[in-house]
Design a protein around this motif. Structure first.
Motif, mmCIF file in Angstrom:
data_model
loop_
_atom_site.group_PDB
_atom_site.id
_atom_site.type_symbol
_atom_site.label_atom_id
_atom_site.label_comp_id
_atom_site.label_asym_id
_atom_site.label_seq_id
_atom_site.Cartn_x
_atom_site.Cartn_y
_atom_site.Cartn_z
ATOM 1 N N VAL A 1 -16.290 35.070 -7.368
ATOM 2 C CA VAL A 1 -14.142 34.148 -6.675
ATOM 3 C C VAL A 1 -13.833 32.960 -6.552
ATOM 4 O O VAL A 1 -13.105 32.631 -7.135
ATOM 5 C CB VAL A 1 -14.070 35.338 -6.241
ATOM 6 C CG1 VAL A 1 -12.378 34.736 -5.557
ATOM 7 C CG2 VAL A 1 -14.015 36.855 -5.516
ATOM 8 N N SER A 2 -14.976 32.134 -6.061
ATOM 9 C CA SER A 2 -14.876 30.480 -5.807
ATOM 10 C C SER A 2 -15.143 29.835 -7.646
ATOM 11 O O SER A 2 -14.059 28.948 -7.548
ATOM 12 C CB SER A 2 -16.258 30.033 -4.845
ATOM 13 O OG SER A 2 -15.644 30.287 -3.410
ATOM 14 N N ALA A 3 -16.270 30.448 -7.824
ATOM 15 C CA ALA A 3 -16.125 30.061 -9.139
ATOM 16 C C ALA A 3 -15.242 29.967 -10.040
ATOM 17 O O ALA A 3 -14.664 29.073 -11.328
ATOM 18 C CB ALA A 3 -18.043 29.962 -9.654
ATOM 19 N N PHE A 4 -15.106 31.635 -10.367
ATOM 20 C CA PHE A 4 -13.576 31.363 -10.750
ATOM 21 C C PHE A 4 -12.058 31.389 -10.775
ATOM 22 O O PHE A 4 -11.959 30.317 -11.867
ATOM 23 C CB PHE A 4 -13.651 33.426 -10.870
ATOM 24 C CG PHE A 4 -11.945 33.919 -12.000
ATOM 25 C CD1 PHE A 4 -12.247 33.668 -13.343
ATOM 26 C CD2 PHE A 4 -11.126 34.038 -11.244
ATOM 27 C CE1 PHE A 4 -10.676 33.890 -14.475
ATOM 28 C CE2 PHE A 4 -10.166 34.667 -12.443
ATOM 29 C CZ PHE A 4 -10.595 34.816 -13.466
ATOM 30 N N ILE A 5 -11.650 30.443 -9.842
ATOM 31 C CA ILE A 5 -11.135 30.308 -9.337
ATOM 32 C C ILE A 5 -11.045 28.755 -9.625
ATOM 33 O O ILE A 5 -9.456 27.973 -10.128
ATOM 34 C CB ILE A 5 -10.389 30.641 -7.370
ATOM 35 C CG1 ILE A 5 -10.049 32.051 -7.310
ATOM 36 C CG2 ILE A 5 -9.128 29.259 -7.499
ATOM 37 C CD1 ILE A 5 -9.492 32.468 -6.055
ATOM 38 N N LEU B 1 -9.477 32.625 -0.058
ATOM 39 C CA LEU B 1 -9.057 31.397 0.735
ATOM 40 C C LEU B 1 -9.513 30.091 0.873
ATOM 41 O O LEU B 1 -9.033 29.147 0.695
ATOM 42 C CB LEU B 1 -8.255 31.659 1.730
ATOM 43 C CG LEU B 1 -6.823 31.393 2.552
ATOM 44 C CD1 LEU B 1 -5.914 31.032 1.753
ATOM 45 C CD2 LEU B 1 -6.083 32.883 3.483
ATOM 46 N N PRO B 2 -10.843 30.608 1.138
ATOM 47 C CA PRO B 2 -11.471 29.182 1.145
ATOM 48 C C PRO B 2 -11.194 27.899 0.116
ATOM 49 O O PRO B 2 -11.142 27.421 -0.151
ATOM 50 C CB PRO B 2 -13.240 29.535 1.293
ATOM 51 C CG PRO B 2 -12.945 31.353 1.776
ATOM 52 C CD PRO B 2 -11.188 31.362 1.755
ATOM 53 N N VAL B 3 -11.680 28.939 -1.485
ATOM 54 C CA VAL B 3 -12.333 28.488 -2.039
ATOM 55 C C VAL B 3 -10.633 27.439 -2.534
ATOM 56 O O VAL B 3 -10.545 26.362 -2.404
ATOM 57 C CB VAL B 3 -11.985 28.818 -3.454
ATOM 58 C CG1 VAL B 3 -11.481 30.312 -3.823
ATOM 59 C CG2 VAL B 3 -12.896 27.848 -4.731
ATOM 60 N N LEU B 4 -9.615 28.241 -2.373
ATOM 61 C CA LEU B 4 -7.769 27.654 -2.344
ATOM 62 C C LEU B 4 -7.921 26.480 -1.564
ATOM 63 O O LEU B 4 -6.701 25.313 -1.990
ATOM 64 C CB LEU B 4 -6.993 28.833 -2.706
ATOM 65 C CG LEU B 4 -6.922 29.996 -3.736
ATOM 66 C CD1 LEU B 4 -6.460 31.143 -3.385
ATOM 67 C CD2 LEU B 4 -6.757 29.265 -5.046
ATOM 68 N N VAL C 1 -10.341 24.590 -0.311
ATOM 69 C CA VAL C 1 -11.005 22.971 -0.530
ATOM 70 C C VAL C 1 -9.570 22.690 -1.893
ATOM 71 O O VAL C 1 -9.437 21.035 -1.948
ATOM 72 C CB VAL C 1 -11.998 23.985 -0.883
ATOM 73 C CG1 VAL C 1 -12.511 22.989 -1.698
ATOM 74 C CG2 VAL C 1 -13.296 24.482 0.593
ATOM 75 N N LEU C 2 -9.493 23.742 -2.656
ATOM 76 C CA LEU C 2 -9.119 22.721 -3.817
ATOM 77 C C LEU C 2 -7.385 22.464 -2.817
ATOM 78 O O LEU C 2 -7.573 20.625 -3.791
ATOM 79 C CB LEU C 2 -8.839 23.700 -4.875
ATOM 80 C CG LEU C 2 -9.722 24.026 -5.830
ATOM 81 C CD1 LEU C 2 -9.999 25.336 -6.447
ATOM 82 C CD2 LEU C 2 -10.089 22.775 -6.474
ATOM 83 N N LEU C 3 -6.818 23.036 -2.934
ATOM 84 C CA LEU C 3 -5.550 22.252 -2.600
ATOM 85 C C LEU C 3 -5.199 21.593 -1.655
ATOM 86 O O LEU C 3 -4.220 20.706 -1.775
ATOM 87 C CB LEU C 3 -4.481 24.037 -2.675
ATOM 88 C CG LEU C 3 -4.147 25.055 -4.201
ATOM 89 C CD1 LEU C 3 -3.477 26.023 -3.254
ATOM 90 C CD2 LEU C 3 -4.162 24.435 -5.319
ATOM 91 N N ALA C 4 -5.478 21.253 -0.914
ATOM 92 C CA ALA C 4 -5.605 20.986 0.378
ATOM 93 C C ALA C 4 -6.524 19.570 0.466
ATOM 94 O O ALA C 4 -6.340 18.809 1.432
ATOM 95 C CB ALA C 4 -5.955 21.796 1.860
ATOM 96 N N PHE C 5 -7.287 19.616 0.034
ATOM 97 C CA PHE C 5 -8.525 18.758 -0.599
ATOM 98 C C PHE C 5 -8.367 18.010 -1.517
ATOM 99 O O PHE C 5 -8.420 16.501 -1.678
ATOM 100 C CB PHE C 5 -9.714 19.152 0.411
ATOM 101 C CG PHE C 5 -9.713 18.897 1.837
ATOM 102 C CD1 PHE C 5 -9.281 18.325 3.023
ATOM 103 C CD2 PHE C 5 -9.686 20.022 2.720
ATOM 104 C CE1 PHE C 5 -8.850 18.575 4.287
ATOM 105 C CE2 PHE C 5 -9.880 20.937 3.697
ATOM 106 C CZ PHE C 5 -9.230 20.062 4.470
ATOM 107 N N ALA C 6 -9.001 18.374 -2.345
ATOM 108 C CA ALA C 6 -9.455 18.276 -3.762
ATOM 109 C C ALA C 6 -8.785 18.255 -4.565
ATOM 110 O O ALA C 6 -8.850 16.541 -5.346
ATOM 111 C CB ALA C 6 -10.340 19.124 -4.800
ATOM 112 N N LEU C 7 -7.590 18.704 -4.259
ATOM 113 C CA LEU C 7 -6.720 17.790 -5.871
ATOM 114 C C LEU C 7 -5.709 16.228 -4.574
ATOM 115 O O LEU C 7 -4.941 15.312 -5.533
ATOM 116 C CB LEU C 7 -4.642 19.284 -5.944
ATOM 117 C CG LEU C 7 -6.024 19.736 -7.037
ATOM 118 C CD1 LEU C 7 -4.908 21.193 -7.350
ATOM 119 C CD2 LEU C 7 -6.284 19.355 -8.196
#
Lengths: 134, 113
Positions: free
Chosen positions: A123-127, B24-27, B29-35
């Motif tokens: 899921v993480s890789a997909f998102i 939620l974790p990947v979101l 990491v992306l929206l709060a840190f990576a971007l």
């Protein structure tokens, strides 16, 4: 006529607000439960992000700018730590909460645990692909 | 048979727990840190296309609602048992009410943007 009922006051032990700080397992339990605050916060944050992106380049840039303020970075870092605690404890709990049978045989807990981490990775890789690469 | 609402709350609680753990974790990491910190740099046009697609909006709403129920249900018991606030009805109303308000806000944001 019914017999008169005598109310006997029951003994209720008073528990303080900080009953959970003295024992590690109680402390972790309450920390795990408190992750709910940050789940709610990140839902709000996600919606603010969507609104900012939809609002055009300028609003999006402003959003990114505000997200790099020390306060928001700290809040989000603390929130991410709580979220990781939620993920780890939730995965650990699943094999205990439900029994999965395949071909008449019980799927071992370790296999269920591993499957969840695989799902997390997929899921993480997909998102990531959806947001960054696609 | 009497209809009981609690099993459905527990079911949604579990579903939301899974969503929060897996999506939620990947979101975050992306929206709060990576971007914001520039680790990755997708164009605004690309992100705009993403949030404007109806698939994304429906998916986001379907992920958000169970997460809100999850958070409300868990926070309810945290306040009641953890912080010993013994006002059962008031705590439940505040938690589920808050989740409902946020769900409506999510609906508004995702349908109007």
């Amino acid at each position: 006529m019914s017999a008169p009922v005598t109310r006997v006051p029951s003994y209720q032990r008073r528990i303080g607000v900080f009953w959970w700080v003295h024992k590690r397992s109680y402390f972790l339990f309450v920390m795990r439960e408190l992750s709910s605050i940050f789940v709610a916060w990140f839902v709000v944050y996600l919606l603010m992000f969507v609104a900012a992106v939809a609002g055009g380049q300028q609003r999006y840039d402003e959003f990114l700018d505000r997200a790099t303020s020390p306060l928001l970075l700290v809040v989000n870092a603390v929130g991410l730590a709580f979220l990781v605690l939620h993920t780890v404890t939730w995965f650990a709990l699943t094999p205990k909460a439900m029994v999965l049978r395949l071909g008449g045989r019980r799927v071992p807990g370790t296999a269920m645990l591993a499957a969840q981490y695989v799902a997390l990775a997929v899921v993480s890789a997909f998102i990531y692909w959806l947001v960054v690469k696609a | 048979m009497k209809f009981r609402v609690l099993p459905f709350v527990w079911l949604t609680f579990s579903g939301g727990g899974v969503v929060a753990a897996v999506f939620l974790p990947v979101l975050v990491v992306l929206l709060a840190f990576a971007l914001p910190l520039g680790w990755v740099d997708p164009s605004h046009a690309h992100l705009e296309g993403l949030v404007q697609s109806w698939f994304t909006r429906i998916a986001l709403f379907a992920l958000i609602v169970p997460m809100l129920v999850h958070a409300a249900h868990r926070f309810r018991y945290t306040v009641y048992d953890g912080l010993q606030v013994k006002h059962k009805v008031l705590v439940a109303l505040a938690c589920y009410g808050g989740a409902m308000v946020l769900a409506m806000a999510a609906f508004l944001v995702l349908t109007t943007v």
